[in-house]
Design an enzyme around this catalytic site. Structure first.
Site, PDB file in Angstrom:
ATOM      1  N   PRO A 507       0.833  -1.210   0.000  1.00 51.32           N
ATOM      2  CA  PRO A 507       0.000   0.000   0.000  1.00 51.32           C
ATOM      3  C   PRO A 507       0.862   1.252   0.000  1.00 51.32           C
ATOM      4  O   PRO A 507       2.075   1.188   0.232  1.00 51.32           O
ATOM      5  CB  PRO A 507      -0.789  -0.126   1.300  1.00 51.32           C
ATOM      6  N   GLU A 508       0.245   2.403  -0.233  1.00 48.80           N
ATOM      7  CA  GLU A 508       0.982   3.665  -0.290  1.00 48.80           C
ATOM      8  C   GLU A 508       1.582   4.024   1.059  1.00 48.80           C
ATOM      9  O   GLU A 508       2.659   4.616   1.126  1.00 48.80           O
ATOM     10  CB  GLU A 508       0.061   4.778  -0.790  1.00 48.80           C
ATOM     11  N   SER A 509       0.912   3.703   2.139  1.00 52.27           N
ATOM     12  CA  SER A 509       1.477   3.888   3.480  1.00 52.27           C
ATOM     13  C   SER A 509       0.808   2.901   4.423  1.00 52.27           C
ATOM     14  O   SER A 509      -0.271   2.377   4.136  1.00 52.27           O
ATOM     15  CB  SER A 509       1.290   5.328   3.976  1.00 52.27           C
TER      16      SER A 509
END
Length: 572
Positions: A507-509
């Site tokens: 995931p992005e973060s």
């Protein structure tokens, strides 16, 4: 973008000038008598005003004032040493005064003559037809364009190209490695061929809609970002036909003289970095010339009170500005801190020190500033020279600043000790304040916000594992082993963030709060946009490769964007 012999960068357009005739209202070919009279009247009044101002305004040429800190000293236009009544004032008198009157009369006569000439020229202009006026304007525009082209063709000094290691091909002996390499090469061909078919010349590709795509970082023009970004990958993979196609497009179409606002950072790493890498790999002069042309267009971004560049600059006007969301008009650390390598090479290739001086000025300024807890905040105001919000991260907004410090040292053959010291100081503060271990034993890099640690790690921060390993050699107090181990721990954490999703894509973060570890919580953090270490299973579509919106869903929805950096970084 990839710099030869170094890790991939962690970070992240233009038709010719419109030279057509100006648009005129549809009225008679010649101006009406009343319009002629009004224009003539205005022009005459303006010239008369200037003429009158010469006689009635104070003559500043006679007395120029200079504040010496003690008293005002009046210095005349002509020299008259004799007859001075005090040591600070010289008076004009005698023959000098006569010569002065003659000079004034000569100037009056010249102004009268200029006034009459201007009136005659105005009368002649007003007699001309619309077509004649258009032709004159077109002629002047053509002169300007010709002058610009002559400047662009100014030859650059010859410089030796460094000997690059590992760019001449050769197959690995290990069959598994050879198969993997051929698979990645096939993926590159799939991405390139579909871009060539459906998005050629556009900045990026929508592989599902099968059409061109762009974002605001490239401005309003189509600059072929994917072509430039992919050049070094194509060359290294031995895809020379594709490389030549890209080179031909750049020679014939890549133009930077348009009214388009672009991201200084993105254009630097994708375009200048891509062009310089292509030049060093191939030796083709066109890449060097285009890189320098673009760099000249970016220089006005540095015209700020501090020398810290604006985030955005208009390629035509040179007007700069910052992102509206960036902490009260601040510039961003990862953007102005990720110019050094390209600008140093520009000075090397051109013999012009201006590029080197710009980035070294940034470094000197940062060295003088106080840093909270030894950390570099992500925001710096280019007007005041003060930090913005106290937010520090090794992911987005900060990442490549630290990468470029280390690579500046490596690029200098380890002689740039200033860069190495800044890097060592920075990572010591990062390790002390940002790097923590979760309850489950995962080492992560959090973000410092206004005095407290946020236990969230961005996908972009995963590059730090490789950075710590790359910087282990030459580290202080013989801590090479420590940084090798720390890099491996960061890489393991990032692997877990991939492994804990349904698609096995990161995931992005991701958070580390309580029982939640290495998992994205908010929907806005669950997307994947083809960042490095992608796997093919869920991102490959018939028209190329696409990011996905939710890596935790077993039936992914694609975002329909093939990022230019996918070809430059993920597949490299």
């Amino acid at each position: 973008m990839t710099t030869p012999a170094l890790l991939p960068l962690s970070g992240r357009r233009i038709p010719p000038l419109n030279l057509g005739p100006p648009s005129f209202p549809h009225h008679r070919a010649t101006l009406r008598l009343s319009e002629k009279f009004i224009l003539l009247l205005i022009l005459s009044a303006f010239i008369t005003l200037c003429f009158g101002a010469f006689f009635f305004l104070p003559d500043s040429s006679k007395h120029k004032r200079f504040d010496l800190g003690l008293e005002d000293v009046l210095i005349p236009h002509v020299d008259a040493g004799k007859g001075a009544k005090n040591p600070g004032v010289f008076l004009i008198h005698g023959p000098d005064e006569h010569r002065h009157r003659e000079e004034e009369e000569r100037l009056r006569n010249k102004i009268r003559a200029d006034h009459e000439k201007a009136l005659e020229e105005a009368k002649e202009k007003l007699k001309k037809s619309r077509e004649e006026i258009r032709a004159e304007i077109q002629t002047e525009k053509n002169k300007v364009v010709l002058e610009m082209k002559m400047k662009e063709k100014k030859p650059l000094p010859p410089v030796p190209i460094p000997n690059l290691i590992g760019t001449n091909g050769g197959d690995p002996e290990d069959n598994e490695l050879r198969e993997k390499r051929e698979k990645i090469k096939e993926m590159m061909k799939h991405a390139w061929d579909n871009y060539r078919m459906y998005g050629w010349g556009h900045n990026e590709l929508r592989p599902i809609a099968r059409k061109g795509h762009s974002t605001n970082i490239f401005g309003s023009s189509q600059m072929g970002a994917t072509i430039v970004d992919a050049l070094d990958t194509l060359y290294i993979m031995g895809l020379h036909d594709e490389f030549r196609d890209g080179q031909k497009w750049i020679e014939n179409n890549l133009d930077f003289s348009v009214n388009s606002e672009v991201s200084v950072f993105e254009v630097n790493i994708r375009f200048i970095g891509g062009l310089l890498a292509a030049y060093y790999l191939s030796g083709e002069e066109v890449f060097k010339i285009k890189a320098v042309q673009l760099a000249e267009k970016l220089l006005p971004a540095f015209n700020t009170p501090t020398g810290i560049p604006w985030a955005m600059v208009n390629l035509k006007s040179g007007v700069g500005r910052n992102w509206g969301w960036a902490s009260a008009g601040s510039s961003i650390l990862a953007e102005f801190g990720t110019l050094h390598m390209e600008f140093v090479h520009l000075s090397y290739l051109t013999g012009d020190p201006v590029y080197y001086k710009k980035v070294m000025h940034i470094r000197k300024l940062l060295q003088k500033m106080d840093r909270p807890n030894g950390l570099y905040p992500n925001y710096l105001n280019p007007r005041t020279g003060r930090w913005g919000q106290y937010h520090t991260s090794v992911g987005g907004l900060g990442d490549s600043f630290y990468e470029y410090l280390l690579k500046a040292w490596l690029m200098s053959d380890k002689t740039d000790h200033e860069a190495r010291k800044m890097y060592d100081d920075a990572i010591e503060a990062i390790e002390k304040h940002l790097i923590k271990k979760s309850r489950g034993g995962l080492t992560f890099i959090g973000e410092w916000k206004n005095g407290h640690l946020e236990k969230k790690m961005g996908h972009l921060a995963c590059f730090a594992g490789g950075m710590f390993v790359l910087g282990a050699d030459g580290s202080r107090m013989d801590k090479a082993g420590h940084y090798l181990e720390l890099g491996a721990e960061i890489a393991r954490t990032c692997h877990e963030s991939y492994d804990r999703t349904a698609l096995k894509l990161g995931p992005e973060s991701f958070k580390f709060d309580g029982a939640v570890e290495a998992v994205a919580v908010r929907q806005a953090e669950k997307y994947y946009i083809l960042r490095p270490e992608a796997i093919e299973k869920y991102c490959r579509v018939s028209g190329g490769f696409s990011g996905v919106k939710d890596v935790y869903s077993s039936t992914p929805t694609h975002d329909d964007v093939q990022q230019s950096f996918f070809l430059a970084e993920t597949l490299n």
